[in-house]
Design a protein around this motif. Structure first.
Motif, PDB file in Angstrom:
ATOM      1  N   THR A  88       0.840  -1.189   0.000  1.00  0.00           N
ATOM      2  CA  THR A  88       0.000   0.000   0.000  1.00  0.00           C
ATOM      3  C   THR A  88       0.878   1.243   0.000  1.00  0.00           C
ATOM      4  N   ILE A  89       0.431   2.244  -0.694  1.00  0.00           N
ATOM      5  CA  ILE A  89       1.153   3.497  -0.727  1.00  0.00           C
ATOM      6  C   ILE A  89       0.476   4.455   0.235  1.00  0.00           C
ATOM      7  N   PRO A  90       1.213   5.034   1.182  1.00  0.00           N
ATOM      8  CA  PRO A  90       0.589   5.974   2.118  1.00  0.00           C
ATOM      9  C   PRO A  90       0.152   7.234   1.388  1.00  0.00           C
ATOM     10  N   ILE A  91      -0.909   7.831   1.867  1.00  0.00           N
ATOM     11  CA  ILE A  91      -1.380   9.086   1.304  1.00  0.00           C
ATOM     12  C   ILE A  91      -1.171  10.145   2.382  1.00  0.00           C
ATOM     13  N   PRO A  92       0.040  10.659   2.516  1.00  0.00           N
ATOM     14  CA  PRO A  92       0.327  11.621   3.578  1.00  0.00           C
ATOM     15  C   PRO A  92      -0.328  12.967   3.296  1.00  0.00           C
ATOM     16  N   LEU A  97       3.950  19.551  -0.505  1.00  0.00           N
ATOM     17  CA  LEU A  97       4.118  18.526  -1.531  1.00  0.00           C
ATOM     18  C   LEU A  97       5.482  17.871  -1.405  1.00  0.00           C
ATOM     19  N   ARG A  98       6.505  18.658  -1.130  1.00  0.00           N
ATOM     20  CA  ARG A  98       7.854  18.096  -1.005  1.00  0.00           C
ATOM     21  C   ARG A  98       7.891  17.014   0.078  1.00  0.00           C
ATOM     22  N   GLN A  99       7.349  17.313   1.237  1.00  0.00           N
ATOM     23  CA  GLN A  99       7.359  16.342   2.325  1.00  0.00           C
ATOM     24  C   GLN A  99       6.471  15.138   2.003  1.00  0.00           C
ATOM     25  N   ASP A 100       5.347  15.398   1.359  1.00  0.00           N
ATOM     26  CA  ASP A 100       4.471  14.284   0.969  1.00  0.00           C
ATOM     27  C   ASP A 100       5.197  13.322   0.044  1.00  0.00           C
ATOM     28  N   LEU A 101       5.910  13.863  -0.949  1.00  0.00           N
ATOM     29  CA  LEU A 101       6.611  13.010  -1.907  1.00  0.00           C
ATOM     30  C   LEU A 101       7.744  12.237  -1.242  1.00  0.00           C
ATOM     31  N   HIS A 102       8.413  12.866  -0.299  1.00  0.00           N
ATOM     32  CA  HIS A 102       9.478  12.152   0.416  1.00  0.00           C
ATOM     33  C   HIS A 102       8.901  11.016   1.268  1.00  0.00           C
ATOM     34  N   LEU A 153      -1.098  15.632  -5.551  1.00  0.00           N
ATOM     35  CA  LEU A 153      -0.900  16.720  -6.504  1.00  0.00           C
ATOM     36  C   LEU A 153      -2.094  17.664  -6.511  1.00  0.00           C
ATOM     37  N   GLU A 154      -3.291  17.120  -6.327  1.00  0.00           N
ATOM     38  CA  GLU A 154      -4.482  17.966  -6.270  1.00  0.00           C
ATOM     39  C   GLU A 154      -4.403  18.931  -5.091  1.00  0.00           C
ATOM     40  N   ARG A 155      -3.947  18.434  -3.960  1.00  0.00           N
ATOM     41  CA  ARG A 155      -3.784  19.300  -2.790  1.00  0.00           C
ATOM     42  C   ARG A 155      -2.723  20.360  -3.045  1.00  0.00           C
ATOM     43  N   ALA A 156      -1.643  19.960  -3.709  1.00  0.00           N
ATOM     44  CA  ALA A 156      -0.575  20.915  -3.994  1.00  0.00           C
ATOM     45  C   ALA A 156      -1.060  22.027  -4.919  1.00  0.00           C
ATOM     46  N   VAL A 157      -1.909  21.680  -5.877  1.00  0.00           N
ATOM     47  CA  VAL A 157      -2.497  22.696  -6.758  1.00  0.00           C
ATOM     48  C   VAL A 157      -3.349  23.663  -5.950  1.00  0.00           C
ATOM     49  N   GLU A 158      -4.166  23.125  -5.045  1.00  0.00           N
ATOM     50  CA  GLU A 158      -5.023  23.970  -4.214  1.00  0.00           C
ATOM     51  C   GLU A 158      -4.210  24.921  -3.340  1.00  0.00           C
ATOM     52  N   ARG A 159      -3.023  24.477  -2.899  1.00  0.00           N
ATOM     53  CA  ARG A 159      -2.161  25.326  -2.072  1.00  0.00           C
ATOM     54  C   ARG A 159      -1.335  26.302  -2.896  1.00  0.00           C
ATOM     55  N   GLY A 160      -1.397  26.163  -4.223  1.00  0.00           N
ATOM     56  CA  GLY A 160      -0.634  27.044  -5.099  1.00  0.00           C
ATOM     57  C   GLY A 160       0.824  26.674  -5.230  1.00  0.00           C
ATOM     58  N   GLU A 161       1.170  25.448  -4.880  1.00  0.00           N
ATOM     59  CA  GLU A 161       2.574  25.022  -4.954  1.00  0.00           C
ATOM     60  C   GLU A 161       3.012  24.710  -6.375  1.00  0.00           C
ATOM     61  N   ILE A 162       2.099  24.211  -7.196  1.00  0.00           N
ATOM     62  CA  ILE A 162       2.427  23.789  -8.552  1.00  0.00           C
ATOM     63  C   ILE A 162       1.362  24.304  -9.509  1.00  0.00           C
ATOM     64  N   PRO A 163       1.649  24.354 -10.821  1.00  0.00           N
ATOM     65  CA  PRO A 163       0.666  24.824 -11.793  1.00  0.00           C
ATOM     66  C   PRO A 163      -0.605  23.975 -11.773  1.00  0.00           C
ATOM     67  N   SER A 164      -1.713  24.612 -12.075  1.00  0.00           N
ATOM     68  CA  SER A 164      -3.000  23.918 -12.016  1.00  0.00           C
ATOM     69  C   SER A 164      -3.135  22.828 -13.071  1.00  0.00           C
ATOM     70  N   TYR A 203       9.574  16.612  -7.305  1.00  0.00           N
ATOM     71  CA  TYR A 203       9.079  17.862  -6.708  1.00  0.00           C
ATOM     72  C   TYR A 203       9.562  19.079  -7.488  1.00  0.00           C
ATOM     73  N   LEU A 204      10.859  19.153  -7.733  1.00  0.00           N
ATOM     74  CA  LEU A 204      11.414  20.311  -8.424  1.00  0.00           C
ATOM     75  C   LEU A 204      10.868  20.424  -9.848  1.00  0.00           C
ATOM     76  N   GLY A 205      10.690  19.283 -10.498  1.00  0.00           N
ATOM     77  CA  GLY A 205      10.110  19.305 -11.835  1.00  0.00           C
ATOM     78  C   GLY A 205       8.683  19.821 -11.829  1.00  0.00           C
ATOM     79  N   ALA A 206       7.906  19.402 -10.831  1.00  0.00           N
ATOM     80  CA  ALA A 206       6.517  19.846 -10.732  1.00  0.00           C
ATOM     81  C   ALA A 206       6.439  21.345 -10.463  1.00  0.00           C
ATOM     82  N   VAL A 207       7.276  21.827  -9.559  1.00  0.00           N
ATOM     83  CA  VAL A 207       7.281  23.259  -9.213  1.00  0.00           C
ATOM     84  C   VAL A 207       7.670  24.108 -10.419  1.00  0.00           C
ATOM     85  N   GLU A 208       8.613  23.612 -11.222  1.00  0.00           N
ATOM     86  CA  GLU A 208       9.086  24.366 -12.386  1.00  0.00           C
ATOM     87  C   GLU A 208       8.181  24.215 -13.608  1.00  0.00           C
ATOM     88  N   GLY A 209       7.115  23.436 -13.478  1.00  0.00           N
ATOM     89  CA  GLY A 209       6.179  23.292 -14.593  1.00  0.00           C
ATOM     90  C   GLY A 209       6.566  22.270 -15.631  1.00  0.00           C
TER      91      GLY A 209
END
Length: 218
Positions: A88-92, A97-102, A153-164, A203-209
Motif C-alpha cells: 500500500t502506498i501511504p497518502i500523507p 508537496l515536497r514532504q508528501d513526496l518524500h 498533486l491535487e492538494r498541492a495545486v489547491e495550495r498554489g505550490e504547482i501549476p493547475s 518535486y522540483l520538476g513539478a514546481v518548475e512546470g
C-alpha cells in the motif's frame, strides 16, 4: 519483511479479475488463499524462474491439476497474487508537496528492502509479458494506485505550490521510474539516497512546470 496488507482499491475489479480469483467464502476461496500463500512463501526463498506449479502444489496442499485448471500457469498465479502483495502506498497530508513526496518514496524504499518483494516485481513484469491478459491486470492495479496517489498533486495545486495543469500521472511516474530502473535494469540495492533523489526530482520538476499538460519542448 512481510508486505503490507493490500488496499482494496489496489485490487483489480470486474473484468480485470485474474485467473483463479473468486468471491470470498467457501472452499474455492480457501483453495485460492492456500495457493497464493504458497506462491508468496516460495518467493521468499527463490527467484521466480525456479517457481513451478508442482512446487506451489506441494506447499499449498492443492493438487497441481486444480491449480492448472484455475490459473493455467505460474504466471496466472503471480498476477492473481499482485493485488494482495503489491503493498500500500501511504497518502500523507503534511501540508507540503515536497514532504508528501518524500514520505511516499521512503515507503517505496522500505517495501523493496525485502528480497521477496523485489522478486514479486520481477515475477509480475515477467508474467505480464508472457500471460495473455496479465498485462491488463497489471495496468489496472497500477492505474488504481496512481489515482489514489494523485490526491497529493491535487492538494498541492489547491495550495498554489504547482501549476493547475500539472499532469499528476507523470509526476507519480517520475517518482516510481528510478525504483523500477534500479530493480529491473541495473539490479542494484534500493536505498535512502534513491528515495531522496526520486522525491526531489519529481518535486522540483513539478514546481518548475515540467509536468504541465499540453506543453512540449521547443
Amino acid at each position: 519483511m512481510t508486505a503490507p496488507p493490500p488496499h482494496e482499491s489496489d485490487r483489480p475489479q470486474g473484468s480485470d479479475r485474474p485467473h483463479g480469483a473468486t468471491r470470498p467464502g467457501g472452499r474455492t476461496a480457501r483453495t485460492r488463499a492456500a495457493v497464493l500463500r504458497a506462491a508468496w512463501e516460495e518467493l521468499g526463498s527463490q527467484d521466480f524462474a525456479a517457481l513451478t506449479i508442482d512446487l506451489i502444489a506441494r506447499r499449498s496442499g492443492v493438487h497441481a491439476a486444480t491449480i492448472r485448471r484455475r490459473w493455467r500457469t505460474v504466471e496466472g498465479v503471480i498476477i492473481d497474487m499482485l493485488g494482495q502483495h503489491s503493498g500500500t502506498i501511504p497518502i500523507p497530508d503534511t501540508g507540503s508537496l515536497r514532504q508528501d513526496l518524500h514520505t511516499v518514496t521512503r515507503s517505496i524504499a522500505d517495501f523493496y528492502a525485502s528480497a521477496r518483494n523485489r522478486r514479486l516485481v520481477e515475477a509480475v513484469v515477467t508474467s505480464a509479458a508472457r500471460e495473455p491478459g496479465a498485462a491488463e491486470v497489471m495496468r489496472a492495479v497500477f492505474k488504481n494506485r496512481i489515482r489514489r496517489v494523485a490526491v497529493l498533486l491535487e492538494r498541492a495545486v489547491e495550495r498554489g505550490e504547482i501549476p493547475s495543469d500539472t499532469d499528476a500521472e507523470e509526476v507519480i511516474a517520475a517518482i516510481g521510474a528510478p525504483f523500477y530502473y534500479r530493480l529491473l535494469i541495473t539490479r542494484r540495492p534500493i536505498d535512502s539516497r534513491l528515495a531522496h533523489i526520486s522525491a526531489e526530482s519529481a518535486y522540483l520538476g513539478a514546481v518548475e512546470g515540467v509536468f504541465r499538460t499540453g506543453t512540449a519542448p521547443e
